[in-house]
Design a protein around this motif. Structure first.
Motif, PDB file in Angstrom:
ATOM      1  N   LEU A  50       1.597  -5.158   6.562  1.00  0.00           N
ATOM      2  CA  LEU A  50       2.701  -6.135   5.667  1.00  0.00           C
ATOM      3  C   LEU A  50       3.911  -5.493   5.670  1.00  0.00           C
ATOM      4  CD1 LEU A  50       0.121  -6.001   3.091  1.00  0.00           C
ATOM      5  CD2 LEU A  50       0.675  -8.322   4.286  1.00  0.00           C
ATOM      6  N   GLY A  51       3.900  -4.815   6.201  1.00  0.00           N
ATOM      7  CA  GLY A  51       5.443  -4.156   6.894  1.00  0.00           C
ATOM      8  C   GLY A  51       6.772  -4.840   5.638  1.00  0.00           C
ATOM      9  N   ASN A  52       7.636  -4.942   5.889  1.00  0.00           N
ATOM     10  CA  ASN A  52       8.438  -5.012   4.581  1.00  0.00           C
ATOM     11  C   ASN A  52       8.363  -5.585   3.295  1.00  0.00           C
ATOM     12  OD1 ASN A  52       9.355  -7.779   5.077  1.00  0.00           O
ATOM     13  ND2 ASN A  52      11.468  -7.329   5.896  1.00  0.00           N
ATOM     14  N   ARG A  53       6.786  -5.944   3.665  1.00  0.00           N
ATOM     15  CA  ARG A  53       6.655  -6.876   2.021  1.00  0.00           C
ATOM     16  C   ARG A  53       5.689  -5.874   1.619  1.00  0.00           C
ATOM     17  NH1 ARG A  53       4.264 -12.288   1.983  1.00  0.00           N
ATOM     18  NH2 ARG A  53       4.330 -13.386   4.065  1.00  0.00           N
ATOM     19  N   VAL A  54       5.995  -4.730   1.737  1.00  0.00           N
ATOM     20  CA  VAL A  54       4.855  -3.775   0.854  1.00  0.00           C
ATOM     21  C   VAL A  54       5.711  -2.533  -0.165  1.00  0.00           C
ATOM     22  CG1 VAL A  54       3.341  -2.053   0.087  1.00  0.00           C
ATOM     23  CG2 VAL A  54       2.890  -3.197   2.084  1.00  0.00           C
ATOM     24  N   PRO A  55       5.918  -2.727  -1.249  1.00  0.00           N
ATOM     25  CA  PRO A  55       7.136  -2.236  -2.039  1.00  0.00           C
ATOM     26  C   PRO A  55       7.013  -0.165  -2.632  1.00  0.00           C
ATOM     27  CG  PRO A  55       5.751  -3.276  -3.457  1.00  0.00           C
ATOM     28  CD  PRO A  55       5.711  -3.971  -2.705  1.00  0.00           C
ATOM     29  N   THR A  56       7.624   0.500  -2.113  1.00  0.00           N
ATOM     30  CA  THR A  56       7.567   1.712  -2.077  1.00  0.00           C
ATOM     31  C   THR A  56       6.260   1.755  -3.196  1.00  0.00           C
ATOM     32  OG1 THR A  56      10.406   2.290  -1.308  1.00  0.00           O
ATOM     33  CG2 THR A  56       9.033   3.730  -2.071  1.00  0.00           C
ATOM     34  N   SER A  57       6.935   1.518  -4.243  1.00  0.00           N
ATOM     35  CA  SER A  57       5.423   2.090  -5.475  1.00  0.00           C
ATOM     36  C   SER A  57       4.170   1.804  -4.961  1.00  0.00           C
ATOM     37  CB  SER A  57       5.867   1.255  -6.700  1.00  0.00           C
ATOM     38  OG  SER A  57       6.201  -0.150  -6.855  1.00  0.00           O
ATOM     39  N   LEU A  58       3.758   0.659  -4.489  1.00  0.00           N
ATOM     40  CA  LEU A  58       2.782   0.637  -3.685  1.00  0.00           C
ATOM     41  C   LEU A  58       2.119   1.194  -3.275  1.00  0.00           C
ATOM     42  CD1 LEU A  58       0.321  -1.799  -3.653  1.00  0.00           C
ATOM     43  CD2 LEU A  58       1.629  -3.019  -2.763  1.00  0.00           C
ATOM     44  N   LYS A  59       3.006   1.970  -2.010  1.00  0.00           N
ATOM     45  CA  LYS A  59       2.664   2.913  -0.503  1.00  0.00           C
ATOM     46  C   LYS A  59       2.564   4.215  -1.440  1.00  0.00           C
ATOM     47  CE  LYS A  59       5.970   0.635   2.485  1.00  0.00           C
ATOM     48  NZ  LYS A  59       6.996   1.097   3.319  1.00  0.00           N
ATOM     49  N   VAL A  60       3.437   4.824  -2.511  1.00  0.00           N
ATOM     50  CA  VAL A  60       2.628   5.740  -3.080  1.00  0.00           C
ATOM     51  C   VAL A  60       1.103   6.112  -4.038  1.00  0.00           C
ATOM     52  CG1 VAL A  60       3.887   7.688  -4.863  1.00  0.00           C
ATOM     53  CG2 VAL A  60       5.317   6.598  -3.076  1.00  0.00           C
ATOM     54  N   PHE A  61       0.941   4.485  -5.250  1.00  0.00           N
ATOM     55  CA  PHE A  61       0.235   4.293  -5.523  1.00  0.00           C
ATOM     56  C   PHE A  61      -1.185   4.924  -4.658  1.00  0.00           C
ATOM     57  CE2 PHE A  61      -2.886   1.514  -6.871  1.00  0.00           C
ATOM     58  CZ  PHE A  61      -3.036   2.109  -8.762  1.00  0.00           C
ATOM     59  N   LEU A  62      -1.298   3.765  -3.702  1.00  0.00           N
ATOM     60  CA  LEU A  62      -2.619   3.160  -2.632  1.00  0.00           C
ATOM     61  C   LEU A  62      -2.485   5.295  -1.836  1.00  0.00           C
ATOM     62  CD1 LEU A  62      -4.565   2.146  -1.358  1.00  0.00           C
ATOM     63  CD2 LEU A  62      -2.989   1.384   0.294  1.00  0.00           C
ATOM     64  N   THR A  63      -1.951   5.526  -1.769  1.00  0.00           N
ATOM     65  CA  THR A  63      -1.828   7.099  -1.312  1.00  0.00           C
ATOM     66  C   THR A  63      -2.159   8.140  -2.358  1.00  0.00           C
ATOM     67  OG1 THR A  63      -0.058   6.414   0.058  1.00  0.00           O
ATOM     68  CG2 THR A  63      -0.440   8.788   0.004  1.00  0.00           C
ATOM     69  N   ALA A  64      -1.317   8.000  -3.368  1.00  0.00           N
ATOM     70  CA  ALA A  64      -1.974   8.981  -4.304  1.00  0.00           C
ATOM     71  C   ALA A  64      -3.295   8.608  -4.502  1.00  0.00           C
ATOM     72  CB  ALA A  64      -1.310   8.918  -5.782  1.00  0.00           C
ATOM     73  N   LEU A  65      -3.940   7.432  -4.694  1.00  0.00           N
ATOM     74  CA  LEU A  65      -4.958   6.723  -5.477  1.00  0.00           C
ATOM     75  C   LEU A  65      -6.214   7.637  -4.905  1.00  0.00           C
ATOM     76  CD1 LEU A  65      -6.396   3.711  -6.882  1.00  0.00           C
ATOM     77  CD2 LEU A  65      -7.177   4.585  -5.200  1.00  0.00           C
ATOM     78  N   ALA A  66      -5.514   7.488  -3.431  1.00  0.00           N
ATOM     79  CA  ALA A  66      -6.970   7.725  -1.837  1.00  0.00           C
ATOM     80  C   ALA A  66      -6.977   9.258  -1.963  1.00  0.00           C
ATOM     81  CB  ALA A  66      -6.651   7.529  -1.122  1.00  0.00           C
TER      82      ALA A  66
END
Length: 386
Positions: A137-153
């Motif tokens: 999704l490239g630059n559509r993804v906000p930083t907080s969503l990357k962090v949330f998904l990574t921490a969640l996983a």
């Protein structure tokens, strides 16, 4: 929100690794259903000593994967999103919901049957695949969503490890378990004495793995235990923990996980493969991953924010949380791993149909999650040029 260099390196390796996983899975499925089907499947079942090649990968190499997960979890707890209760609460609640609801859906359909042990299968999230899809999704993804998904996983994987340790251990050889824990205790003493050389920890880790393998508890647990006795220090580039974590990123992303995928997705799909999809087990897996995951992650996150336990990041909306929950339904690696443990005494047919259900559910979850986020996340605005 700024990303640390460590997180960026992790995200990039997982992104590329996820795309590679997709490629090797397709290749493996094609080979398993080609003219060399018999030879291909027999290759992975070939014995090396007392174990098959696939078992050495699942019990041996995957321990290194869990070692990396443990090191990443430790770093998150000391310096990352899990270092403060306020920051950690949102992904912790989301991960908790993403395990409870899918397992509940599976048990509603399978409780009291021979397949009820599979409740742990839809609880898992594949970090590499989920981040790989998110990266498209490239630059559509906000930083907080990357962090949330990574921490969640990462939390999700910790939950899966606990499920493996508690529910998929049939009998325990206590002497071997005691020796494994004694070795861990010795390594902890080295840690406290500030011994930073990795060699004694790695040698001790191999010994721990051997005795854990023969204790009845799944040997991959050794990876996580070893991670927490390796000196973390201040977390800087010169520390033992950082060096090992940095060294393991590429081998795990580009060799171990793809090899696991190749070895475990060599599924011969017959003309009547769909008949196994009407069983409560496969229905439970598909519904748990496709519906249970996003529902559990979104619902528990919403409850945590509503109760004031945590807050929703400014650049993140509830539609983004739901999209992350959909990507959380990509179980793949961990779901297949738990399948092998849950049904190892129930015959190959149950395992095969479960793998097919996991692949179908992961494909649906990844596709829906990608489409949902593409239409709900706005592209980042380009800075105006002077």
């Amino acid at each position: 929100m700024k990303l640390t260099k460590t997180f960026k390196a992790f995200f990039e390796s997982e992104k590329s690794g996820g795309l590679l996983l997709l490629f090797v899975t397709i290749v493996s499925l094609l080979l398993a259903n080609s003219s060399i089907q018999t030879e291909y499947i027999a290759f992975w079942a070939a014995k090396l000593g007392t174990h098959s090649l696939t078992e050495w990968i699942n019990d041996g190499l995957m321990t290194i994967f869990f070692l990396l997960i443990g090191l990443e979890l430790e770093r998150e707890m000391y310096q990352g999103e899990l270092s403060s209760i306020k920051n950690a609460a949102l992904p912790i609640f989301g991960a908790f919901g993403g395990m409870i609801i899918p397992a509940g859906i599976f048990l509603v359909l399978n409780f009291g049957t021979i397949t009820q042990n599979g409740a742990g299968i839809p609880m898992a999230t594949d970090i590499a695949f989920a981040i790989g899809i998110l990266s498209l999704l490239g630059n559509r993804v906000p930083t907080s969503l990357k962090v949330f998904l990574t921490a969640l996983a990462v939390i999700d994987d910790l939950g899966a490890i606990m499920v493996i340790a508690i529910f998929y251990t049939e009998s325990i050889a206590y002497l071997n378990l005691f020796i494994a824990l004694a070795i861990m205790g010795g390594l902890f003493i080295l840690n406290r004495r500030k011994v930073h050389n990795l060699i004694p920890y790695l040698i001790g880790g191999v010994a721990m793995w051997y005795f854990m393998l023969n204790s009845g508890i799944h040997a991959t647990i050794t990876g996580v235990l070893l991670a927490f006795v390796i000196p973390f220090g201040n977390g800087g580039k010169k520390t033992s923990s950082y060096k090992l974590q940095h060294f393991l990123h590429n081998p795990v992303a580009f060799f171990i996980l793809p090899l696991f995928a190749i070895a475990n997705t060599g599924i011969a799909i017959g003309s009547e493969w769909y008949e196994g999809l009407n069983h409560p087990n496969t229905i439970g897996i598909i519904l748990g991953l496709v519906i249970g995951k996003p529902l559990g992650i979104w619902l528990f996150s919403f409850i945590a924010v509503s109760l004031g336990i945590c807050t929703l990041p400014r650049d993140l909306k509830w539609s983004g949380i739901l999209g992350a929950g959909m990507l959380g339904g990509i179980g793949f690696t961990m779901s297949i791993f738990i399948t092998l443990l849950a049904f190892k005494n129930d015959g190959q047919e149950v395992i095969t149909y479960s793998k097919i259900a996991i692949l179908i559910a992961s494909f649906i979850a990844g596709t829906i999650g990608f489409i949902w986020l593409k239409f709900n996340l706005r592209p980042a605005r380009k800075k105006a040029t002077k």
